[in-house]
Each structure stands twice: as structure tokens, then as C-alpha cells.
Design an enzyme around this catalytic site. Structure first.
Site, short mmCIF file in Angstrom:
data_model
loop_
_atom_site.label_atom_id
_atom_site.label_comp_id
_atom_site.label_asym_id
_atom_site.label_seq_id
_atom_site.Cartn_x
_atom_site.Cartn_y
_atom_site.Cartn_z
CD GLU A 278 7.33 4.74 9.95
OE1 GLU A 278 8.18 5.48 10.02
OE2 GLU A 278 6.55 4.11 10.84
CG HIS A 307 -11.10 29.44 2.18
ND1 HIS A 307 -11.97 30.36 1.44
CD2 HIS A 307 -12.18 28.77 2.83
CE1 HIS A 307 -13.22 30.48 1.89
NE2 HIS A 307 -13.17 29.22 2.58
CE LYS A 421 14.90 4.54 13.95
NZ LYS A 421 13.87 3.37 14.67
O1 PA5 Z 1 5.82 2.59 13.31
C1 PA5 Z 1 6.78 2.16 13.91
O2 PA5 Z 1 7.55 1.09 14.12
C2 PA5 Z 1 7.75 3.66 14.08
O3 PA5 Z 1 6.96 4.70 13.58
C3 PA5 Z 1 7.91 3.91 15.80
O4 PA5 Z 1 6.69 3.78 16.19
C4 PA5 Z 1 8.79 5.01 16.02
O5 PA5 Z 1 10.08 4.80 15.14
C5 PA5 Z 1 9.31 5.00 17.43
O6 PA5 Z 1 9.90 3.72 17.79
P1 PA5 Z 1 10.04 3.65 19.40
O7 PA5 Z 1 8.61 3.22 19.76
O8 PA5 Z 1 10.80 2.29 19.32
O9 PA5 Z 1 10.67 4.67 19.95
#
Ligand code: PA5
Length: 452
Positions: A278, A307, A421
Site C-alpha cells: 500500500e 514443498h 470504496k
Molecule cells: O493504512 C491504511 O491507512 C489503511 O490500510 C487503513 O488502515 C484501513 O483502510 C482501515 O482504515 P480505518 O482504520 O480508517 O478503518
């Protein structure tokens, strides 16, 4: 102290595609630039994870020690950065740390998975921890509403002490819910991004509950941060590993495999996958030019995946960098009995420890990959404890931001996640997304015509 063995990432007669020491040293101007950029970001207070080792954890430990002793399980409801660290910490230390309480993590919207968790717990002895920085994540909100409703119906008088909420300190609808319902609450700091937040309340509340030594976790993180404080590249494991991975990406090795030889660290490979994917998988550079960069993180488990995957890693495309995670000393071990002393098929194993076989197999895999010219590194834990896990977390957080700087991208955002989203909100009928819904309907009808 966590040891980083980078020898098999460098050029050698076997690793011909390896990076030379000269190349590393020639890149020092880029290292210095990235380092200065990080210092600048820290002065703008957008890399708060660097300062977490100094935080005051008393509110967390006090809360944990005041909790009703009957609670023996915490179920975390969260996703991504609000879940993976919790899972990884508990998995890493539950057995080695002999933790007295259990942490389960529900980080999906799978109805069967939720049923399994609810079936596995004793509701009377369970406390739930809703974690969401934004307070808007559909997956977490759905889980929260199901669980809060269940608790209200089962415990009409004292449901509020069975659920805690960890979210932004002011923003978001959950802060209003906390005020109305009186749920205990914790904070995800503004200056720490979701996937960098494991050492905030996000990961520490469940850790303290489970019995993990949070002070030792933070001490380990602080010690690694101090090791990674300057541009002495050969003694800064985060910068060195980041630079080597960056150079391998430039050379077309776009896959990074993390392969713990230890089941307890497997969930940390998952945590790493999110952090690396990410943060670094980006379409645009910081000047807005299209660059489509990133390195696909893959997790594998030694010896199990010897394996399954090693054939590909050794003989398939030479497009991977493998990082082994090794543990020298396990606190639990088994001696293999010499059950068939007369049979040479198995008698060589008799009297040996399982951990010896495990680590010999890791070395054997390293040798096999190296002979096949495949770059690999090794991160060595002397033993699995809170301190070394803290070191590991800080190492990878710094390495990720540093590599993002080398790639000239923003490692802290995730614009590519938004489209999905928004489409979900539209299809689930969230007000304000009517235009997107019309577009989705057009798309679905055209697609159906094509497939009819
Ligand atoms: O790294 C990030 O910002 C994302 O992976 C969030 O952790 C994830 O989308 C969850 O978001 P939130 O904590 O707002 O529910």
C-alpha cells in the site's frame, strides 16, 4: 539484537545479478536526499511513528489492569492497518511469551468467519475492540453494529463495558457514539498513518490485554530507530535494505518474498505485505508523472513452502528478492526420538531437535537459492520476544518510508483504494453517491449485454 544479514543481496560469483558495493556507495547522494526528506517530514509532524517509543503507555496498562479479570478474550474488529498488527503481535508472542489472554481479530465481512468467531468465544468473558482511524470503513462499521447490537440485547445493563472503541481523537461519528454510550475509548493519532499505527493504541491495547510487555516492544522499536538514525548506510539496516530493494526494483525484481522459518512470524509477513504494497504501489510520482511503481510482496512459510514455492523461486523467473526470517532459540522444542535406530532412512534425525532441523532447512534453502543466483537476505531474531518484535516493526516502517522517498512517491497515501470504496458505498445505497450508482448501473448493464 535483530541481525540483518545482507551478504546474499550483494554481487558475488554466485549472485551475479547482485548489487555491487560501489553501486550502493554511488547512490549516497540519493540516500542523503531521502534522509533529509524524512527529517523534513518529521519536522512537519507527519511521521509520528518515529516518536512512538517515547509515548506514555500508562493509560493503556492502567486500563488493562483495571479490567474485569473475568475477561479472557479480546476480539478486535478492524481491517488493514487497524487489524493486521494486532494479529501479528499476538501470533508472534502468544506461545513464546506464554500469554495469559487471547486476542482474536475479525478483519473481513465474511459471515461464516464471524459465525466461527462468535461460536469460539464465551461472550461473558469477551471484550470487543472496534478499531478504525476514519470511523467510516464499511467493513468495520458493519461488524461494530452487529456486535454492539448483540451486546445490548444480551447485557442491557452493562453492555458498554464490553466494547471499547479506538478511533480519531475528535473526528468521526464514533466519537459521538462514545459520548452517548460511554464506551471506553482510545486514540489513533493524527500523525500516524493506519499501516504505521501498530505501536499506537491500535496495537498496544490488545497487546497489553493479552499480556505482551508493551514497554519492551517500544524499547525495541526505539533501539532500532536509533540504529537507523543516520546515513552510515552499512550500519543502518532500514536504509541499506530499502536501498537494495530499490535497486533490485530498478533491475526488474518486482517481487519481494518474506519467508519466516517460524509459524509465529507468518502474520508479520502479512503485516509487511500491507505496509510494502500500500505504501509503495503508486501510479504517480511526487511531481504527478505516471510511473507505476511498486514491488509485489509475497509471503511464504519455511519449511512448509519449500514443498510448494521454492521450485519457482529457484528455477522460475529471476524476478524476486527473498527475505528469510530466522529464530535462533525457541522457548519450546522437541527432541526427535531415535525410533528406528537401524533404519538409515530416518535414524539421522534421531536425537536432533526440531528447531535444529528447521534452521538447517533454512540454511539449505539459502544455499540452494544462492547457488541458483537468486538474491536473498536473512533477518535473525536471537529469540522471539517483545523487544525484538519492536525492533522488527520499526525497521520495516523506516525502510518503507525511506524506499518511498527513493522512489519519489508518497508512501503515506493510498489513492488507489478509494475507487473501490466509493463503488461499495454507491451500491450499498449510501446517500451522496447517487451519481456513482448511475454510472455503475450503466457499466453493469453494458457488461451483461456483452456476456448474454
Ligand atoms: O493504512 C491504511 O491507512 C489503511 O490500510 C487503513 O488502515 C484501513 O483502510 C482501515 O482504515 P480505518 O482504520 O480508517 O478503518
Amino acid at each position: 539484537m535483530l541481525r540483518f544479514d545482507h551478504q546474499n543481496l550483494l554481487y558475488s560469483p554466485m549472485i551475479r545479478c547482485g548489487i555491487s558495493k560501489e553501486l550502493v556507495e554511488n547512490l549516497m547522494p540519493a540516500v542523503i536526499n531521502a534522509h533529509q526528506d524524512i527529517a523534513h517530514d518529521r519536522s512537519r509532524d507527519i511521521l509520528g511513528f518515529y516518536d512512538l517509543p517515547e509515548q506514555d503507555i500508562r493509560p493503556i496498562t492502567d486500563f488493562s489492569s483495571r479490567l474485569d479479570a473475568r475477561f479472557d478474550t479480546m476480539v478486535v474488529l478492524g481491517i488493514g492497518g487497524s487489524a493486521l498488527g494486532n494479529k501479528a503481535l499476538f501470533s508472534a508472542l502468544r506461545t513464546e511469551g506464554q500469554l495469559p489472554r487471547k486476542v482474536l481479530v475479525y478483519d473481513n465481512v465474511d459471515p461464516v468467519f464471524l459465525t466461527e468467531i462468535l461460536d469460539a468465544i464465551d461472550l461473558d468473558r469477551t471484550i470487543f475492540n472496534v478499531i478504525t482511524k476514519s470511523g467510516t470503513t464499511a467493513e468495520t462499521m458493519a461488524a461494530y453494529m452487529i456486535v454492539a447490537d448483540l451486546l445490548r440485547r444480551r447485557y442491557p445493563v452493562d453492555y458498554a463495558r464490553r466494547l471499547i472503541v479506538t478511533t480519531d481523537k475528535e473526528k468521526g461519528f464514533l466519537r459521538q457514539v462514545i459520548a452517548q454510550e460511554g464506551y471506553p475509548s482510545f486514540v489513533v493519532p493524527d500523525n500516524v498513518g493506519g499501516r504505521f499505527s501498530v505501536l499506537t493504541d491500535v496495537g498496544l491495547v490488545s497487546s497489553a490485554f493479552a499480556g505482551i510487555d508493551c514497554a519492551a516492544l517500544l524499547a525495541g522499536a526505539g533501539s532500532m530507530r536509533d540504529r537507523c538514525r543516520d546515513t552510515e548506510i552499512w550500519s543502518n539496516p532500514a536504509y541499506l535494505n530499502g536501498l537494495l530493494h530499490y535497486l533490485y526494483m530498478r533491475a526488474g525484481k518486482n517481487i519481494s518474498v518474506m519467508m519466516p522459518y517460524c509459524n509465529a512470524l507468518y502474520d508479520f509477513a502479512d503485516w509487511y505485505r500491507q505496509l510494502w504494497a500500500e505504501s509503495l504501489g503508486k501510479r504517480y510520482d511526487r511531481q504527478g508523472r505516471e510511473i507505476f511503481v511498486g514491488q509485489t510482496p509475497v509471503k511464504a512459510l519455511g519449511t512448509t513452502d519449500q514443498h510448494s514455492q521454492i521450485q519457482l523461486y529457484a528455477e522460475g523467473p529471476n524476478d524476486k528478492v527473498v527475505t528469510f526470517l530466522t529464530v535462533n532459540h525457541f522457548s519450546h522444542d522437541h527432541i526427535i526420538p531415535d525410533l528406528h535406530p537401524e533404519r538409515e532412512e530416518v535414524n539421522y534425525l534421531g536425537g536432533k531437535r526440531l528447531s535444529e532441523l528447521l534452521n538447517v532447512e533454512r540454511t539449505a534453502t539459502e544455499i540452494a537459492l544462492t547457488k541458483a543466483g537468486r538474491p536473498n537476505a536473512n533477518l535473525v531474531f536471537d529469540r522471539l520476544d517483545a523487544f525484538s518484535i519492536g525492533e522488527f516493526i520499526m525497521l520495516y516502517e523506516i525502510q518503507t518510508v525511506f524506499t518511498g522517498k527513493l522512489l519519489n512517491i508518497n508512501p503515506l497515501d493510498q489513492p488507489g483504494v478509494e475507487a473501490g470504496k466509493i463503488a461499495t458505498y454507491a451500491m450499498m445505497g449510501k446517500p451522496g453517491f447517487e451519481e456513482e450508482l448511475a454510472g455503475i448501473r450503466r457499466y453493469l448493464s453494458e457488461r451483461n449485454q456483452l456476456t448474454d
